[in-house]
Structures are given as structure tokens and as C-alpha cells.
Design a protein around this motif. Sequence first.
Motif, PDB file in Angstrom:
ATOM      1  N   VAL A  34       0.608  -1.171   0.021  1.00 56.95           N
ATOM      2  CA  VAL A  34      -0.093  -0.049   0.019  1.00 56.95           C
ATOM      3  C   VAL A  34       0.828   1.349  -0.016  1.00 56.95           C
ATOM      4  O   VAL A  34       0.678   2.318  -0.895  1.00 56.95           O
ATOM      5  CB  VAL A  34      -1.042   0.027   1.240  1.00 56.95           C
ATOM      6  CG1 VAL A  34      -1.847   1.415   1.186  1.00 56.95           C
ATOM      7  CG2 VAL A  34      -1.981  -1.095   1.228  1.00 56.95           C
ATOM      8  N   GLU A  35       1.730   1.159   0.967  1.00 53.96           N
ATOM      9  CA  GLU A  35       2.541   2.493   1.230  1.00 53.96           C
ATOM     10  C   GLU A  35       3.607   2.653   0.192  1.00 53.96           C
ATOM     11  O   GLU A  35       4.096   3.879  -0.105  1.00 53.96           O
ATOM     12  CB  GLU A  35       3.131   2.664   2.661  1.00 53.96           C
ATOM     13  CG  GLU A  35       1.945   2.498   3.573  1.00 53.96           C
ATOM     14  CD  GLU A  35       2.096   2.566   4.855  1.00 53.96           C
ATOM     15  OE1 GLU A  35       3.255   2.808   5.147  1.00 53.96           O
ATOM     16  OE2 GLU A  35       1.497   1.843   5.610  1.00 53.96           O
ATOM     17  N   ARG A  65       4.226   0.519  -2.924  1.00 53.88           N
ATOM     18  CA  ARG A  65       3.811   0.350  -4.421  1.00 53.88           C
ATOM     19  C   ARG A  65       2.137   0.579  -4.661  1.00 53.88           C
ATOM     20  O   ARG A  65       2.189   0.551  -5.660  1.00 53.88           O
ATOM     21  CB  ARG A  65       3.622  -1.547  -4.473  1.00 53.88           C
ATOM     22  CG  ARG A  65       5.104  -1.980  -4.267  1.00 53.88           C
ATOM     23  CD  ARG A  65       4.792  -3.438  -4.001  1.00 53.88           C
ATOM     24  NE  ARG A  65       6.108  -4.137  -3.994  1.00 53.88           N
ATOM     25  CZ  ARG A  65       6.597  -5.135  -3.936  1.00 53.88           C
ATOM     26  NH1 ARG A  65       5.710  -6.147  -3.126  1.00 53.88           N
ATOM     27  NH2 ARG A  65       7.776  -5.706  -3.701  1.00 53.88           N
ATOM     28  N   GLY A  66       1.414   1.500  -3.774  1.00 53.28           N
ATOM     29  CA  GLY A  66       0.392   2.255  -4.147  1.00 53.28           C
ATOM     30  C   GLY A  66      -0.680   1.258  -4.429  1.00 53.28           C
ATOM     31  O   GLY A  66      -1.673   1.665  -5.143  1.00 53.28           O
ATOM     32  N   MET A  67      -0.910   0.129  -3.854  1.00 54.21           N
ATOM     33  CA  MET A  67      -2.307  -0.720  -3.969  1.00 54.21           C
ATOM     34  C   MET A  67      -3.200  -0.074  -3.186  1.00 54.21           C
ATOM     35  O   MET A  67      -3.046   0.594  -2.316  1.00 54.21           O
ATOM     36  CB  MET A  67      -1.853  -2.084  -3.563  1.00 54.21           C
ATOM     37  CG  MET A  67      -0.898  -2.746  -4.507  1.00 54.21           C
ATOM     38  SD  MET A  67      -0.608  -4.522  -4.055  1.00 54.21           S
ATOM     39  CE  MET A  67       0.605  -4.821  -5.130  1.00 54.21           C
ATOM     40  N   VAL A  68      -4.558  -0.275  -3.720  1.00 54.66           N
ATOM     41  CA  VAL A  68      -5.706   0.580  -3.241  1.00 54.66           C
ATOM     42  C   VAL A  68      -6.409  -0.297  -2.446  1.00 54.66           C
ATOM     43  O   VAL A  68      -7.669   0.291  -1.883  1.00 54.66           O
ATOM     44  CB  VAL A  68      -6.302   1.017  -4.378  1.00 54.66           C
ATOM     45  CG1 VAL A  68      -5.417   2.004  -5.141  1.00 54.66           C
ATOM     46  CG2 VAL A  68      -6.925   0.009  -5.390  1.00 54.66           C
ATOM     47  N   GLY A  69      -6.180  -1.684  -2.202  1.00 52.29           N
ATOM     48  CA  GLY A  69      -7.191  -2.484  -1.464  1.00 52.29           C
ATOM     49  C   GLY A  69      -6.404  -3.663  -0.918  1.00 52.29           C
ATOM     50  O   GLY A  69      -5.317  -4.026  -1.183  1.00 52.29           O
ATOM     51  N   VAL A  70      -7.439  -4.748  -0.470  1.00 52.27           N
ATOM     52  CA  VAL A  70      -7.126  -5.765   0.173  1.00 52.27           C
ATOM     53  C   VAL A  70      -8.032  -7.010  -0.537  1.00 52.27           C
ATOM     54  O   VAL A  70      -8.955  -6.681  -0.522  1.00 52.27           O
ATOM     55  CB  VAL A  70      -7.267  -5.890   1.583  1.00 52.27           C
ATOM     56  CG1 VAL A  70      -6.923  -7.267   2.269  1.00 52.27           C
ATOM     57  CG2 VAL A  70      -6.464  -4.943   2.388  1.00 52.27           C
TER      58      VAL A  70
END
Length: 249
Positions: free
Chosen positions: A88-89, A91-96
Motif C-alpha cells: 500500500v505505502e 507500491r500504491g495498492m488500493v485495497g486488500v
Amino acid sequence: MTGVDMHTHLREDRFDPAAFEVGDRLGIELFVCSNIGDFRPHPSLDDVREMNRVLAGELRRYPERLRGYCYVNPRYGRATMNDLRRNVEERGMVGVKMWIATLADDETSDPILEYAAEHRLVVLAHAWRKTVGGFPYESTAANIARAARRHPQTRFLMAHLGGQAESAVNAVRQLPNVAVDTSGTLISAGEVELAVRRLGADRVLFGSDLPHVDLVANVGKVLAASLTPPDEERVFGGTARRWLAEVAA
């Protein structure tokens, strides 16, 4: 229409760019994707880290068209949280993405769901009600509902309309932090219409389950659901874009 597909996957470590061409014809501009590899129910920590690393590479490859869900196996505790933070922090992923390693309401998921609430992540949670052939830790809508009650600030997207639309929609109806996606081969226009009628269009989001299900058929069942134009716009992308804009890494 500027649509968002909230439920897609990699196949053999790649997102098929042919989907972008089909999406262009159908009005689907953005695809939110996870990587659950070769569908092992209980992947190792190293396997999960590698799946997320591969997905991060695809996100860099198609930055205008792809967003990512971090796949998690809650059984690995602190190591799982470290991988989630990295994805998330950094690599910029937006969810789980929660699949079938544990039930959605298992206490091992609590740190993940608390982190998701803090960062306004979308938690795409698999749910399917089966008479036979279910996996040992395959969640139903009841598991999603219990997790959502325990984590009222966490934003859940229950996949496949819970696998049995009427009972699943009823299970989460009073939980405003739970929405449903329209993916699944058994989900038809009638189920989409039922979900919008009972939950409201803001809580029904378009998803296809690409590459396992045809994108054209999935768009078609929403178009056939007799929705008003404003409701159709919300389902196809209005709500999804608002959610994605609120993610705070």
C-alpha cells in the motif's frame, strides 16, 4: 460511460492487455486487480509476497488502466502486515484481497481490517454460499456481516453477490460499510436488479472476475437489469471512482 471493473485477476502472472481493447469498446476504463496465483487455498508467506510483487510489476506496466489489491493470508500475522504496508505505502495498492485462507471474520484478520479502515482501502472479500463443494475456510455473507459489524469503519466489497444473491443481500442489508460486486457466472440481471433495489445503487459495484468470466457478458447483465441511468452510472463506476479517490496511502 467511464466504467471501473472492481474485480479482476492476473493469469499466469500477467494482465491480458486484450481486456483493455474490449473495455474501450464497452466503456470500462479502469480495472482493479489481484493476483492469487494458481489458486492454492493456503499459500505460503513467500508465495503471497511473490504474487504481490508480480502484481506490482503489472501496475507499473499499465499505470493508466490498472489498480491493485494486496493479497493477504492472515495466518502469518506480523509478516502479513509488513507485506500489506509495503504494497500500500510503497507500491500504491488500493485495497486488500481476502480469499479462502481464513474466514473473513476470523480474529487473525482484525489487524488487516483495522489498517484498511485507517487507509480507506477497499476490502474485496470472497463470499460464496454452496450446498456442496465449499472450501473449509470459504466465507459466506454471514462471515462478511460479522466482520463488518466488528469493523464498522472498514469498507467491504463482498464478491459475487455472496454467491446466492437474495440471502446474501439480506445478510448485509443493514450494514452500510458493505457493498457487493456483480461478478460471477451465476449472477444474472435479475440478481443485479434485486441488489440495487434492496441496497441502493451506491452499494452495488461492477465486477467481472476477469479473466475467468467474459467481460461482455458481465457488462450485459448490468445493462439488462432495468436500472435508471443514474443508478447504472453508479454501478458501472461512479461509486468505485469515489472510493478509489478516498484511498490514503
